[in-house]
Motif scaffolding. Structure first.
Motif, short mmCIF file in Angstrom:
data_model
loop_
_atom_site.label_atom_id
_atom_site.label_comp_id
_atom_site.label_asym_id
_atom_site.label_seq_id
_atom_site.Cartn_x
_atom_site.Cartn_y
_atom_site.Cartn_z
N ASN A 346 6.93 4.74 37.46
CA ASN A 346 6.60 5.01 36.06
C ASN A 346 7.61 4.43 35.08
N THR A 347 8.54 3.58 35.54
CA THR A 347 9.52 3.01 34.64
C THR A 347 8.88 1.96 33.73
N VAL A 348 9.48 1.78 32.56
CA VAL A 348 8.92 0.80 31.62
C VAL A 348 9.63 -0.55 31.74
N ASP A 349 10.56 -0.69 32.69
CA ASP A 349 11.31 -1.93 32.82
C ASP A 349 10.69 -2.87 33.84
N VAL A 350 9.43 -2.69 34.15
CA VAL A 350 8.78 -3.49 35.17
C VAL A 350 8.64 -4.94 34.73
N SER A 351 8.79 -5.85 35.69
CA SER A 351 8.54 -7.27 35.44
C SER A 351 7.94 -7.88 36.69
N TRP A 352 7.32 -9.03 36.53
CA TRP A 352 6.64 -9.68 37.65
C TRP A 352 6.63 -11.18 37.43
N ILE A 353 6.25 -11.92 38.46
CA ILE A 353 6.25 -13.38 38.41
C ILE A 353 4.84 -13.91 38.15
N ASP A 354 4.74 -14.78 37.15
CA ASP A 354 3.53 -15.55 36.90
C ASP A 354 3.76 -16.99 37.36
N THR A 355 2.74 -17.58 37.93
CA THR A 355 2.78 -19.01 38.22
C THR A 355 1.98 -19.73 37.14
N ARG A 356 2.58 -20.72 36.54
CA ARG A 356 1.91 -21.46 35.46
C ARG A 356 1.75 -22.92 35.84
N ILE A 357 0.60 -23.44 35.49
CA ILE A 357 0.29 -24.83 35.74
C ILE A 357 0.55 -25.63 34.47
N VAL A 358 1.15 -26.78 34.60
CA VAL A 358 1.44 -27.67 33.48
C VAL A 358 0.77 -29.01 33.79
N ILE A 359 -0.16 -29.40 32.94
CA ILE A 359 -0.98 -30.59 33.18
C ILE A 359 -0.81 -31.59 32.05
N ILE A 360 -0.58 -32.83 32.41
CA ILE A 360 -0.58 -33.95 31.47
C ILE A 360 -1.65 -34.93 31.94
N ALA A 361 -2.52 -35.36 31.03
CA ALA A 361 -3.57 -36.31 31.39
C ALA A 361 -3.86 -37.20 30.18
N LYS A 362 -4.58 -38.28 30.43
CA LYS A 362 -4.90 -39.22 29.36
C LYS A 362 -6.40 -39.43 29.27
N LYS A 363 -6.84 -39.76 28.08
CA LYS A 363 -8.21 -40.22 27.88
C LYS A 363 -8.16 -41.74 27.97
N SER A 364 -8.91 -42.29 28.86
CA SER A 364 -8.85 -43.71 29.12
C SER A 364 -9.04 -44.54 27.86
N LEU A 365 -8.33 -45.63 27.77
CA LEU A 365 -8.42 -46.54 26.62
C LEU A 365 -9.82 -47.10 26.46
N TYR A 366 -10.56 -47.12 27.54
CA TYR A 366 -11.88 -47.78 27.51
C TYR A 366 -13.03 -46.79 27.38
N GLU A 367 -12.72 -45.51 27.11
CA GLU A 367 -13.78 -44.54 26.92
C GLU A 367 -14.47 -44.76 25.59
#
Length: 367
Positions: A346-367
């Protein structure tokens, strides 16, 4: 008292409404002081009743958790514990001058009472984020390298944390969110931090972006796509408003691998945010990006420890979250690296681990 001190009194808004006699009485109880660099006017959680009127210099505000504001122009500002949150410290990083008024001197003029009554309160002082960004934003900036952009958009910007991290590489930033109040507060925070220029606020639904095709050379979003009823549709919208050869940058949560931990993860996310629609897995993200038409897709993951205080609204859901954690299996708690629970959970100091995804992408020059 130096002459320049008197010249500034009439510039203070509520003092300007007083009579010359009242101001004359007040000045008999004031002292002028010179302040060295990094001088502290108010220390956090102090009971100091001293009141300062700044007549030369800039201020910095410091929160209890180590955050600070950018230096603020503050001539004429009234600094006293009555209008500054108790845990906040105030300093003058470059030094300066101030009029000082002690509560002990307030016998005849009632000046301190006037100050406390009329000085503007600052209930939600906006602070600059800590010098070190969270792991997901550090990773995002590293993946972007030296890239610079003319016009970016932050989809579902919320409090503006992503915009803050990207402003150094974007000429203009459009902050987009469904909540106009949140937008206004986010811009105020960035402006407070000295980064309020070249920002446009647009309120709307990111399922229907009100922008022309090819409006941006950077489309970015952090912790918002999982709120969409269709992540694919959001990516399609982003693809449309992105210029050819433009960059898409996405940060979002992904579920853990264990069955029991996935259930706990989803319950916590839904408790914290009723809009949570479910998180895409690592493989499904790549499939989505490719099917929409993005190329040069680079996907990385990082982990971040979360608490019940790290997002707006978390504290309001504290009891519900603690109840969720209290009913979780030991396996789920271990897989999410939950810490801070007492034996009765019942403690309020709880913490946990999140896994986060980081994505970089491009829109093709020829689209």
């Amino acid at each position: 008292m130096p002459n320049f001190a008197f010249k500034k009194l009439g510039d203070i808004p509520f003092l300007a409404s007083l009579s010359q006699l009242q101001i004359a009485e007040i000045t008999t109880s004031l002292s002028a002081i010179s302040l060295q660099s990094s001088a502290v006017l108010l220390a956090g959680n102090s009971l100091d009743h001293t009141v300062f009127i700044v007549i030369e210099g800039v201020l910095c505000f410091h929160s209890a958790d180590g955050r600070r504001s950018a230096p603020l122009e503050c001539v004429g500002s009234i600094i006293c514990r009555a209008n500054i949150p108790a845990e906040v410290s105030v300093s003058m990083p470059l030094g300066g001058s101030a009029l000082i008024f002690s509560g002990d001197m307030d016998k005849d003029t009632g000046f301190l009472d006037l100050m406390r009554r009329f000085a503007p309160r600052i209930p939600n002082l906006p602070f600059v984020f800590s010098d070190e960004d969270p792991p997901d934003l550090i990773l995002l900036n590293r993946l972007l390298g030296t890239k610079q952009f003319d016009h970016g958009i932050d989809l579902g910007c919320g409090g503006g944390r992503l915009s803050q991290a990207l402003l150094g590489r974007v000429g203009r930033m459009t902050m987009f969110d469904r909540n106009p109040v949140v937008l206004s507060e986010a811009k105020s925070t960035l402006k407070f931090a000295g980064n309020g220029k070249n920002i446009q606020l647009v309120s709307g639904d990111f399922h229907s972006l009100p922008f022309q095709k090819g409006s941006f050379d950077l489309v970015a979003s952090r912790l918002a796509v999982h709120e969409a009823y269709s992540p694919r549709f959001i990516l399609e919208q982003a693809f449309q408003v992105l210029q050819s050869n433009g960059v898409l940058a996405i940060v979002d949560v992904i579920p853990p691998s264990g069955v029991e931990s996935v259930e706990l993860f989803e319950k916590i996310e839904k408790t914290l945010d009723a809009r949570f629609g479910g998180a895409e897995t690592l493989p499904s993200w790549r499939d989505l990006m490719e099917s929409v038409g993005f190329s040069d897709i680079e996907i990385n993951c990082t982990r971040i420890r979360r608490t019940l205080e790290d997002r707006p609204g978390c504290a309001a859901s504290r009891d519900q979250c603690l109840e969720v954690f209290s009913k979780a299996s030991s396996i789920a708690l271990k897989e999410l690296a939950v810490v801070g629970l007492s034996e009765n959970r019942n403690t309020v100091d709880v913490s946990w681990i999140d896994t986060r995804i980081v994505i970089i992408a491009k829109k093709s020059l020829y689209e």
